[in-house]
Design a protein around this motif. Structure first.
Motif, short mmCIF file in Angstrom:
data_model
loop_
_atom_site.label_atom_id
_atom_site.label_comp_id
_atom_site.label_asym_id
_atom_site.label_seq_id
_atom_site.Cartn_x
_atom_site.Cartn_y
_atom_site.Cartn_z
N PRO A 99 0.79 -1.23 0.00
CA PRO A 99 0.00 0.00 0.00
C PRO A 99 0.83 1.28 0.00
CG PRO A 99 -1.02 -1.60 1.44
CD PRO A 99 0.30 -2.18 1.01
N HIS A 100 1.89 1.35 0.79
CA HIS A 100 2.69 2.59 0.84
C HIS A 100 3.44 2.84 -0.47
CE1 HIS A 100 5.53 -0.52 2.24
NE2 HIS A 100 6.42 0.19 1.60
N ASP A 101 3.59 1.79 -1.32
CA ASP A 101 4.20 2.00 -2.64
C ASP A 101 3.22 2.69 -3.58
OD1 ASP A 101 6.60 0.72 -1.97
OD2 ASP A 101 5.80 -1.24 -2.50
N ILE A 102 1.94 2.51 -3.35
CA ILE A 102 0.90 3.11 -4.18
C ILE A 102 0.57 4.51 -3.70
CG2 ILE A 102 -1.54 2.90 -4.84
CD1 ILE A 102 -1.06 -0.19 -4.63
N ASP A 103 0.46 4.66 -2.38
CA ASP A 103 0.16 5.97 -1.78
C ASP A 103 1.04 6.12 -0.54
OD1 ASP A 103 -0.84 8.18 -0.43
OD2 ASP A 103 -2.94 7.57 -0.64
#
Length: 126
Positions: free
Chosen positions: A39-43
């Protein structure tokens, strides 16, 4: 070599409450996790949470809201999930991957979960 925060000791799967028979599937789930977009790679704002992140051989720990029972008939072998929210919990993202015995099972099981989630128009598996 400086490995930072990465573990350098082998995992004690039995100490983590996995049975000896589950060792192979757990290792495969961890291998699959190496290819997951987190998730943190996307946002980058999705940084909170993660208590349920990890490998599981149980369908109820791969999907949220009780949808794991939909995967049960298709013989999920292993899976990995990760979940994060923003600090104010205004946005969240749950990413899951699962391995099934056959390509047909891999198509039908997740398709049923999408239908329960109200995404009947999804073209997955077509």
């Amino acid at each position: 070599m400086d490995t930072g925060e990465y573990r350098v000791e082998p995992r004690d799967l039995l100490g983590e409450n996995f049975t000896a028979a589950e060792a192979g599937p757990v290792i495969e789930g961890q291998r699959m996790a190496e290819f997951v977009v987190h998730p943190h790679d996307i946002d980058p704002a999705l940084t909170t949470g993660g208590a349920s992140t990890g490998v599981s051989v149980s369908t109820d720990k791969i999907l949220v809201d009780g949808a794991g029972d939909l995967l049960e008939p298709f013989g999920m072998i292993t899976g990995f999930m990760t979940y994060r929210t923003t600090e104010d919990e205004s946005r969240s993202l749950h990413v899951s991957v699962a391995r099934f015995p056959t390509p047909e099972d891999a198509t039908r099981g997740p398709g049923r979960a999408r239908i329960r989630a109200g995404r009947q128009d999804d073209t997955a598996g077509k």
